[in-house]
Scaffold this motif. Structure first.
Motif, PDB file in Angstrom:
ATOM      1  N   ALA A  82      12.134  -5.546  -2.938  1.00 44.57           N
ATOM      2  CA  ALA A  82      10.993  -4.424  -2.601  1.00 44.57           C
ATOM      3  C   ALA A  82      11.813  -3.129  -2.747  1.00 44.57           C
ATOM      4  CB  ALA A  82      10.702  -4.866  -1.311  1.00 44.57           C
ATOM      5  N   THR A 107       5.607 -11.543   4.000  1.00 45.44           N
ATOM      6  CA  THR A 107       5.457 -12.058   2.428  1.00 45.44           C
ATOM      7  C   THR A 107       6.713 -12.230   1.867  1.00 45.44           C
ATOM      8  OG1 THR A 107       3.491 -10.175   2.273  1.00 45.44           O
ATOM      9  CG2 THR A 107       4.362 -11.097   0.150  1.00 45.44           C
ATOM     10  N   GLU A 126       6.256  -0.513  -1.735  1.00 39.72           N
ATOM     11  CA  GLU A 126       5.379  -0.006  -0.437  1.00 39.72           C
ATOM     12  C   GLU A 126       5.599   1.643  -0.785  1.00 39.72           C
ATOM     13  OE1 GLU A 126       6.669  -0.985   3.387  1.00 39.72           O
ATOM     14  OE2 GLU A 126       5.584   0.805   4.114  1.00 39.72           O
ATOM     15  N   PHE A 133       7.997  -5.962  -5.043  1.00 41.85           N
ATOM     16  CA  PHE A 133       6.823  -5.063  -4.183  1.00 41.85           C
ATOM     17  C   PHE A 133       7.325  -3.666  -4.063  1.00 41.85           C
ATOM     18  CE2 PHE A 133       6.516  -9.602  -3.117  1.00 41.85           C
ATOM     19  CZ  PHE A 133       5.183  -9.953  -3.153  1.00 41.85           C
ATOM     20  N   LEU A 166      13.059  -4.736   5.904  1.00 41.29           N
ATOM     21  CA  LEU A 166      12.463  -5.705   4.864  1.00 41.29           C
ATOM     22  C   LEU A 166      13.823  -6.554   4.607  1.00 41.29           C
ATOM     23  CD1 LEU A 166      10.081  -3.556   2.442  1.00 41.29           C
ATOM     24  CD2 LEU A 166       9.519  -5.167   4.126  1.00 41.29           C
ATOM     25  N   LEU A 226       4.575  -6.905   4.431  1.00 40.95           N
ATOM     26  CA  LEU A 226       5.670  -7.294   3.516  1.00 40.95           C
ATOM     27  C   LEU A 226       6.884  -8.190   4.101  1.00 40.95           C
ATOM     28  CD1 LEU A 226       6.239  -4.203   1.155  1.00 40.95           C
ATOM     29  CD2 LEU A 226       5.419  -6.299   0.587  1.00 40.95           C
ATOM     30  N   LYS A 263       1.622  -1.977   6.172  1.00 39.66           N
ATOM     31  CA  LYS A 263       2.465  -2.587   4.738  1.00 39.66           C
ATOM     32  C   LYS A 263       3.818  -3.115   5.101  1.00 39.66           C
ATOM     33  CE  LYS A 263       2.455   2.085   3.481  1.00 39.66           C
ATOM     34  NZ  LYS A 263       1.635   2.748   4.721  1.00 39.66           N
ATOM     35  N   THR A 264       4.517  -2.487   5.567  1.00 38.70           N
ATOM     36  CA  THR A 264       5.883  -3.061   5.965  1.00 38.70           C
ATOM     37  C   THR A 264       5.702  -4.315   6.745  1.00 38.70           C
ATOM     38  OG1 THR A 264       6.914  -0.995   6.200  1.00 38.70           O
ATOM     39  CG2 THR A 264       8.208  -2.683   6.654  1.00 38.70           C
TER      40      THR A 264
END
Ligand SMILES: Nc1nc2c(ncn2[C@@H]2O[C@H](COP(=O)(O)OP(=O)(O)OP(=O)(O)O)[C@@H](O)[C@H]2O)c(=O)[nH]1
Ligand SMILES: [Mg+2]
Length: 218
Positions: free
Chosen positions: A65, A52, A120, A118, A79, A49, A45-46
């Motif tokens: 996020a 992204t 997470e 976002f 992030l 991201l 996931k991270t």
């Protein structure tokens, strides 16, 4: 006794649903697309991201996020390196994020200035499926290292998602990833779901993922 326990749980979920509905209205009014990423721990996931957020920031898009983990600020730190604002929630033992936790994290953020938010979720293939966060899009990740049977074993999570991302596709060969079986199993529990395959390592599939996000906003 069993009935009483169920009633208490229902009460908690109803409260969450009410807060989530208010959040959804806020997101819609502000014109921000909220995306809730769910998966088992370590599915990427991270990492997805990071790719992204970096791509969107480079294109001048307005993104932020929120990330949930039981402990540590590690994911928010990762992030934030993309240049996007990132906030960490520590649930201290809870296996999922709740709408109320998201509401608290939004304080001080101008939602109307954002295009994408976002979220997470805590790595867990069970609990987060029951907690609406007010998101417009729920995205479930399945890495090729986990096995193609996970959608069948954890149907609630895949059934409640709008998009499935198969991650770590660069490891498909060494993991003997069976694409047909994975897609068939995802669609067995969620027939019309969109499936994207990505690698945060090589960047494969990331453009298709970004295009999907843009389309969801339009
Ligand atoms: N080869 C490869 N490794 C990946 C990819 N994405 C993530 N990883 C690795 O998988 C591990 C877990 O990735 P994370 O992004 O931390 O996973 P996560 O889902 O955020 O994990 P939690 O937040 O703990 O649930 C790390 O060692 C990553 O480097 C990928 O696309 N390819
Ligand atoms: Mg993470």
């Amino acid at each position: 006794m069993t009935t009483r326990i169920l009633e208490v749980r229902k009460g908690i979920l109803n409260k969450n649903d009410e807060i989530a509905a208010r959040l959804r209205a806020r997101f819609e009014e502000a014109g921000v697309l909220a995306i809730n990423l769910v998966s088992s721990p370590g599915s990427g996931k991270t990492a997805l991201l990071e790719r992204t957020l970096a791509a969107l920031v480079a294109r001048g898009r307005k993104v932020a996020a929120i990330v949930g983990d039981l402990e540590t600020e590690r994911d928010a730190t990762r992030l934030a390196r993309t240049g996007a604002p990132a906030r960490q929630i520590n649930t201290h033992g809870r296996c999922h994020l709740e709408a109320e936790m998201i509401g608290r994290q939004l304080e001080g953020w101008d939602l109307a200035a954002l295009e994408f938010l976002f979220i997470e979720n805590v790595g867990n293939l069970v609990c987060p499926s029951s907690y609406d966060l007010g998101e417009a899009l729920r995205v479930v990740l399945l890495s090729v290292t986990e096995g193609e049977d996970k959608p069948l074993k954890y149907p609630g999570m895949f059934n409640s998602a709008d998009v499935a991302v198969v991650t770590k596709i660069d490891l498909a060969g060494p993991c003997d990833y069976d694409r047909d079986a994975a897609h068939a199993n995802i669609r067995a529990v969620r027939p019309d779901i969109t499936i994207v395959e990505t690698s945060a390592r090589t960047g494969a599939g990331v453009d298709a993922w970004l295009a999907l996000l843009d389309e969801a906003r339009s």
